[in-house]
Design an enzyme around this catalytic site. Structure first.
Site, PDB file in Angstrom:
ATOM      1  CB  SER A 121      -0.933   0.422   1.291  1.00  0.00           C
ATOM      2  OG  SER A 121      -2.005  -1.272   1.411  1.00  0.00           O
ATOM      3  CG  HIS A 147      -1.357  -0.860  -4.135  1.00  0.00           C
ATOM      4  ND1 HIS A 147      -2.292   0.500  -4.013  1.00  0.00           N
ATOM      5  CD2 HIS A 147      -2.499  -1.450  -3.389  1.00  0.00           C
ATOM      6  CE1 HIS A 147      -2.453   1.314  -2.687  1.00  0.00           C
ATOM      7  NE2 HIS A 147      -3.068   0.180  -2.622  1.00  0.00           N
ATOM      8  CD  GLU A 159      -1.494   3.675  -6.559  1.00  0.00           C
ATOM      9  OE1 GLU A 159      -1.475   3.472  -5.680  1.00  0.00           O
ATOM     10  OE2 GLU A 159      -1.609   5.248  -5.857  1.00  0.00           O
ATOM     11  CG  ASN A 197      -3.198   3.442   0.660  1.00  0.00           C
ATOM     12  OD1 ASN A 197      -3.923   4.204   1.316  1.00  0.00           O
ATOM     13  ND2 ASN A 197      -2.666   3.441   0.144  1.00  0.00           N
TER      14      ASN A 197
HETATM   15  N1  CAA Z   1     -15.328  -9.145  -1.690  1.00  0.00           N
HETATM   16  C1  CAA Z   1     -15.928  -9.100  -2.842  1.00  0.00           C
HETATM   17  N2  CAA Z   1     -17.515  -8.576  -3.363  1.00  0.00           N
HETATM   18  C2  CAA Z   1     -17.525  -7.896  -3.116  1.00  0.00           C
HETATM   19  C3  CAA Z   1     -17.585  -7.556  -1.252  1.00  0.00           C
HETATM   20  C4  CAA Z   1     -15.616  -8.153  -0.895  1.00  0.00           C
HETATM   21  N3  CAA Z   1     -14.810  -8.539   0.023  1.00  0.00           N
HETATM   22  N4  CAA Z   1     -17.665  -7.276   0.071  1.00  0.00           N
HETATM   23  C5  CAA Z   1     -19.150  -6.145  -1.193  1.00  0.00           C
HETATM   24  N5  CAA Z   1     -18.602  -6.968  -1.955  1.00  0.00           N
HETATM   25  C6  CAA Z   1     -19.960  -6.836  -3.336  1.00  0.00           C
HETATM   26  C7  CAA Z   1     -20.872  -7.814  -3.023  1.00  0.00           C
HETATM   27  O1  CAA Z   1     -21.359  -9.094  -2.968  1.00  0.00           O
HETATM   28  C8  CAA Z   1     -21.904  -6.743  -4.297  1.00  0.00           C
HETATM   29  O2  CAA Z   1     -22.595  -7.783  -5.347  1.00  0.00           O
HETATM   30  P1  CAA Z   1     -23.626  -8.845  -5.558  1.00  0.00           P
HETATM   31  O3  CAA Z   1     -24.658  -7.133  -5.442  1.00  0.00           O
HETATM   32  O4  CAA Z   1     -23.429  -8.022  -7.395  1.00  0.00           O
HETATM   33  O5  CAA Z   1     -23.316  -9.292  -5.318  1.00  0.00           O
HETATM   34  C9  CAA Z   1     -21.528  -5.266  -4.242  1.00  0.00           C
HETATM   35  O6  CAA Z   1     -20.240  -5.510  -3.774  1.00  0.00           O
HETATM   36  C10 CAA Z   1     -21.857  -4.297  -4.026  1.00  0.00           C
HETATM   37  O7  CAA Z   1     -22.400  -5.097  -2.386  1.00  0.00           O
HETATM   38  P2  CAA Z   1     -23.281  -4.503  -0.778  1.00  0.00           P
HETATM   39  O8  CAA Z   1     -24.656  -4.219  -2.329  1.00  0.00           O
HETATM   40  O9  CAA Z   1     -23.376  -5.257  -0.267  1.00  0.00           O
HETATM   41  O10 CAA Z   1     -22.937  -2.864  -0.632  1.00  0.00           O
HETATM   42  P3  CAA Z   1     -21.918  -1.412  -0.968  1.00  0.00           P
HETATM   43  O11 CAA Z   1     -22.998  -1.375  -2.068  1.00  0.00           O
HETATM   44  O12 CAA Z   1     -22.531  -0.559   0.100  1.00  0.00           O
HETATM   45  O13 CAA Z   1     -20.729  -1.981  -1.708  1.00  0.00           O
HETATM   46  C11 CAA Z   1     -18.409  -2.232  -1.376  1.00  0.00           C
HETATM   47  C12 CAA Z   1     -19.947  -1.963  -0.815  1.00  0.00           C
HETATM   48  C13 CAA Z   1     -18.181  -2.256  -2.898  1.00  0.00           C
HETATM   49  C14 CAA Z   1     -17.374  -2.066  -0.998  1.00  0.00           C
HETATM   50  C15 CAA Z   1     -18.426   0.171  -0.813  1.00  0.00           C
HETATM   51  O14 CAA Z   1     -19.120   0.140   0.494  1.00  0.00           O
HETATM   52  C16 CAA Z   1     -17.660   0.695  -1.417  1.00  0.00           C
HETATM   53  O15 CAA Z   1     -16.959   0.942  -2.588  1.00  0.00           O
HETATM   54  N6  CAA Z   1     -16.311   1.413  -0.097  1.00  0.00           N
HETATM   55  C17 CAA Z   1     -15.330   1.790  -0.375  1.00  0.00           C
HETATM   56  C18 CAA Z   1     -14.232   0.480  -0.652  1.00  0.00           C
HETATM   57  C19 CAA Z   1     -12.994   1.941  -0.824  1.00  0.00           C
HETATM   58  O16 CAA Z   1     -12.996   2.036  -1.079  1.00  0.00           O
HETATM   59  N7  CAA Z   1     -11.808   0.206  -1.056  1.00  0.00           N
HETATM   60  C20 CAA Z   1     -10.916   1.172  -1.156  1.00  0.00           C
HETATM   61  C21 CAA Z   1      -9.922   0.808  -0.244  1.00  0.00           C
HETATM   62  S1  CAA Z   1      -8.336   1.545   0.150  1.00  0.00           S
HETATM   63  C22 CAA Z   1      -7.819  -0.012  -0.416  1.00  0.00           C
HETATM   64  O17 CAA Z   1      -8.359  -0.623  -0.616  1.00  0.00           O
HETATM   65  C23 CAA Z   1      -6.068   0.711  -0.765  1.00  0.00           C
HETATM   66  C24 CAA Z   1      -5.015   0.126   0.215  1.00  0.00           C
HETATM   67  O18 CAA Z   1      -4.182   0.280   0.363  1.00  0.00           O
HETATM   68  C25 CAA Z   1      -5.581   0.368   1.121  1.00  0.00           C
HETATM   69  P1  NAD Z   2      -4.455  -9.075   5.863  1.00  0.00           P
HETATM   70  O1  NAD Z   2      -3.972  -8.663   7.217  1.00  0.00           O
HETATM   71  O2  NAD Z   2      -5.758  -9.190   5.700  1.00  0.00           O
HETATM   72  O3  NAD Z   2      -3.714 -10.700   5.429  1.00  0.00           O
HETATM   73  C1  NAD Z   2      -2.497 -10.695   5.496  1.00  0.00           C
HETATM   74  C2  NAD Z   2      -2.159 -12.121   5.086  1.00  0.00           C
HETATM   75  O4  NAD Z   2      -0.263 -12.200   5.049  1.00  0.00           O
HETATM   76  C3  NAD Z   2      -2.607 -13.049   6.314  1.00  0.00           C
HETATM   77  O5  NAD Z   2      -3.404 -14.274   6.134  1.00  0.00           O
HETATM   78  C4  NAD Z   2      -1.171 -13.261   6.900  1.00  0.00           C
HETATM   79  O6  NAD Z   2      -1.307 -14.729   7.825  1.00  0.00           O
HETATM   80  C5  NAD Z   2       0.273 -13.763   5.655  1.00  0.00           C
HETATM   81  N1  NAD Z   2       1.183 -13.594   5.656  1.00  0.00           N
HETATM   82  C6  NAD Z   2       1.738 -12.490   7.205  1.00  0.00           C
HETATM   83  N2  NAD Z   2       2.849 -12.854   6.946  1.00  0.00           N
HETATM   84  C7  NAD Z   2       3.274 -13.355   5.681  1.00  0.00           C
HETATM   85  C8  NAD Z   2       4.418 -14.447   5.425  1.00  0.00           C
HETATM   86  N3  NAD Z   2       5.704 -13.931   5.976  1.00  0.00           N
HETATM   87  N4  NAD Z   2       4.229 -14.949   3.984  1.00  0.00           N
HETATM   88  C9  NAD Z   2       3.374 -16.103   3.657  1.00  0.00           C
HETATM   89  N5  NAD Z   2       1.733 -14.858   4.074  1.00  0.00           N
HETATM   90  C10 NAD Z   2       2.326 -14.519   5.136  1.00  0.00           C
HETATM   91  O7  NAD Z   2      -3.708  -7.962   5.017  1.00  0.00           O
HETATM   92  P2  NAD Z   2      -4.408  -7.387   3.501  1.00  0.00           P
HETATM   93  O8  NAD Z   2      -5.301  -6.610   4.011  1.00  0.00           O
HETATM   94  O9  NAD Z   2      -4.350  -8.211   2.497  1.00  0.00           O
HETATM   95  O10 NAD Z   2      -2.695  -6.720   3.061  1.00  0.00           O
HETATM   96  C11 NAD Z   2      -1.963  -7.649   2.401  1.00  0.00           C
HETATM   97  C12 NAD Z   2      -1.321  -6.547   2.115  1.00  0.00           C
HETATM   98  O11 NAD Z   2      -1.917  -5.257   0.934  1.00  0.00           O
HETATM   99  C13 NAD Z   2      -0.517  -5.505   2.846  1.00  0.00           C
HETATM  100  O12 NAD Z   2       0.715  -5.189   2.214  1.00  0.00           O
HETATM  101  C14 NAD Z   2      -1.364  -4.276   2.304  1.00  0.00           C
HETATM  102  O13 NAD Z   2      -0.864  -3.432   3.329  1.00  0.00           O
HETATM  103  C15 NAD Z   2      -2.534  -4.248   1.011  1.00  0.00           C
HETATM  104  N6  NAD Z   2      -3.136  -3.888   0.595  1.00  0.00           N
HETATM  105  C16 NAD Z   2      -4.372  -3.914   1.543  1.00  0.00           C
HETATM  106  C17 NAD Z   2      -5.443  -3.134   1.230  1.00  0.00           C
HETATM  107  C18 NAD Z   2      -6.477  -3.127   2.511  1.00  0.00           C
HETATM  108  O14 NAD Z   2      -7.396  -2.336   1.971  1.00  0.00           O
HETATM  109  N7  NAD Z   2      -6.477  -4.038   3.183  1.00  0.00           N
HETATM  110  C19 NAD Z   2      -5.932  -2.755  -0.101  1.00  0.00           C
HETATM  111  C20 NAD Z   2      -4.253  -3.002  -0.664  1.00  0.00           C
HETATM  112  C21 NAD Z   2      -3.215  -3.040  -0.345  1.00  0.00           C
END
Ligand code: CAA
Ligand code: NAD
Length: 291
Positions: A121, A147, A159, A197
């Site tokens: 991330s 990403h 990304e 991020n």
């Molecule tokens: N896995 C797979 N599919 C999923 C799911 C999951 N965990 N969660 C929801 N879905 C699917 C559902 O099955 C549903 O599809 P169908 O109706 O066709 O079955 C669809 O998504 C919509 O879901 P819901 O109707 O239950 O709920 P919603 O309309 O509120 O949508 C959501 C759920 C798509 C998660 C929406 O709330 C959303 O877009 N949230 C924001 C997500 C976001 O910002 N993600 C980025 C996070 S940051 C990141 O990823 C980067 C990082 O490095 C941290």
């Molecule tokens: P998570 O905690 O759901 O899963 C991490 C998994 O990695 C666990 O199942 C753990 O058992 C496994 N693990 C840890 N150390 C390990 C190792 N040495 N070898 C093999 N497996 C190992 O975390 P996540 O949310 O899936 O995030 C995973 C990566 O993706 C991170 O780098 C995170 O920053 C990135 N990411 C996360 C998100 C998010 O929304 N959570 C979105 C984009 C990218």
């Protein structure tokens, strides 16, 4: 270059599980590897549930769902990945863990055409690639940031981040594979947090400060951002969804990488992580999901 036939995913948590799933639904064999059997069991259950739902909703034929599920293998043995021609690392957001994994990857995958991608991330791709390069000269050219976003089957973006040594051919192949997996790739440069991020996580962190300082209750903070800004989830709900531990890891990388204290993780966010309240994955974070 040959098509990607087998993609190994390291880490089978929220992200790795999703990446393995969309590889399989795109016709690619997926090897889901995790250090913990429990994560693999959870991922397999979710794959079965989501495929069944896709069939139920008429988005997929039963035979295609069965074929996709049949393309995923689940393993805790590192050597089972050896036949893969693409790797996506999606283990925990910790630079030392990733350094260790990329050292081992460079040792295991000696072919020049095997891409070693990371779903990090926020951590520098150049830094991750350096571990691979030290283990095998030239391997750094094959390391790239790929990403994905959570939930992987739903979110359209990949990304794409080059490290200093990433070859142009690896970049192009990553763009092509992202499209093959139904995603839209966009490039960002190798700075802490990239674009996604760097912009998202300070907003989430600020929501924790607003809560800590008593500006509003969590439900109101989230409602204000959902209704006022048309965000699908409020920032605190989104933090739970991402994982509060991952949020802290990312803020730490931003604070160090961008060398600015304004990126320090909010004490309240850190406190919840210390208490084991990591969000959806533990059943409780800001909000309680146990019911
Ligand atoms: N896995 C797979 N599919 C999923 C799911 C999951 N965990 N969660 C929801 N879905 C699917 C559902 O099955 C549903 O599809 P169908 O109706 O066709 O079955 C669809 O998504 C919509 O879901 P819901 O109707 O239950 O709920 P919603 O309309 O509120 O949508 C959501 C759920 C798509 C998660 C929406 O709330 C959303 O877009 N949230 C924001 C997500 C976001 O910002 N993600 C980025 C996070 S940051 C990141 O990823 C980067 C990082 O490095 C941290
Ligand atoms: P998570 O905690 O759901 O899963 C991490 C998994 O990695 C666990 O199942 C753990 O058992 C496994 N693990 C840890 N150390 C390990 C190792 N040495 N070898 C093999 N497996 C190992 O975390 P996540 O949310 O899936 O995030 C995973 C990566 O993706 C991170 O780098 C995170 O920053 C990135 N990411 C996360 C998100 C998010 O929304 N959570 C979105 C984009 C990218």
């Amino acid at each position: 270059m040959p098509d990607v036939k087998t993609l190994a995913v390291i880490g089978s948590g929220q992200m790795g599980g999703g990446i393995a799933q969309i590889a399989a639904t795109s016709g690619i064999n997926a090897i889901a590897y995790d250090a913990h059997q429990g994560s693999l069991d959870k991922a397999k259950k979710l794959h079965e549930k989501l495929m069944a739902r896709a069939v139920e909703k008429g988005r997929m034929e039963q035979a295609d769902a069965d074929a996709a599920l049949g393309r995923i293998t689940y393993t805790t043995k590192w050597d089972d990945m050896a036949g893969a021609d693409w790797v996506v690392e999606a283990a925990v957001e910790n630079a030392e863990v990733k350094a260790d994994i990329f050292t081992k990857l460079a040792q295991t995958f000696d072919r020049d055409d095997v891409v070693l991608a990371t779903n990090t991330s926020s951590i520098s791709i150049t830094q991750i690639a350096a571990s691979a390069e030290v283990a095998r000269a030239g391997a750094g050219q094959r390391v790239i940031g790929m990403h994905f976003f959570n939930p992987v089957p739903v979110m359209k973006l990949v990304e794409v981040i080059n490290g200093l040594a990433t070859s142009p051919e690896v970049t192009q192949r990553t763009i092509d594979l992202s499209k093959q997996m139904g995603k839209e790739p966009h490039a960002a440069n190798d700075r802490a947090g990239f674009i996604s991020n760097r912009v998202l996580m300070p907003m989430i962190n600020e929501a924790f400060y607003a809560w800590m300082e008593g500006v509003a209750e969590p439900e109101d903070i989230d409602a204000i951002m959902r209704l006022g800004m048309a965000h699908p989830m409020g920032p605190l709900r989104l933090a739970d969804f991402i994982g509060l531990d991952t949020c802290v890891f990312i803020m730490d990388v931003l604070a160090e990488g961008l060398n600015n204290d304004r990126y320090r993780a909010c004490p309240l966010l850190k406190q919840l992580v210390t208490a084991g309240r990591l969000g959806d994955k533990t059943g409780r974070g800001v909000f309680d999901y146990s019911k």
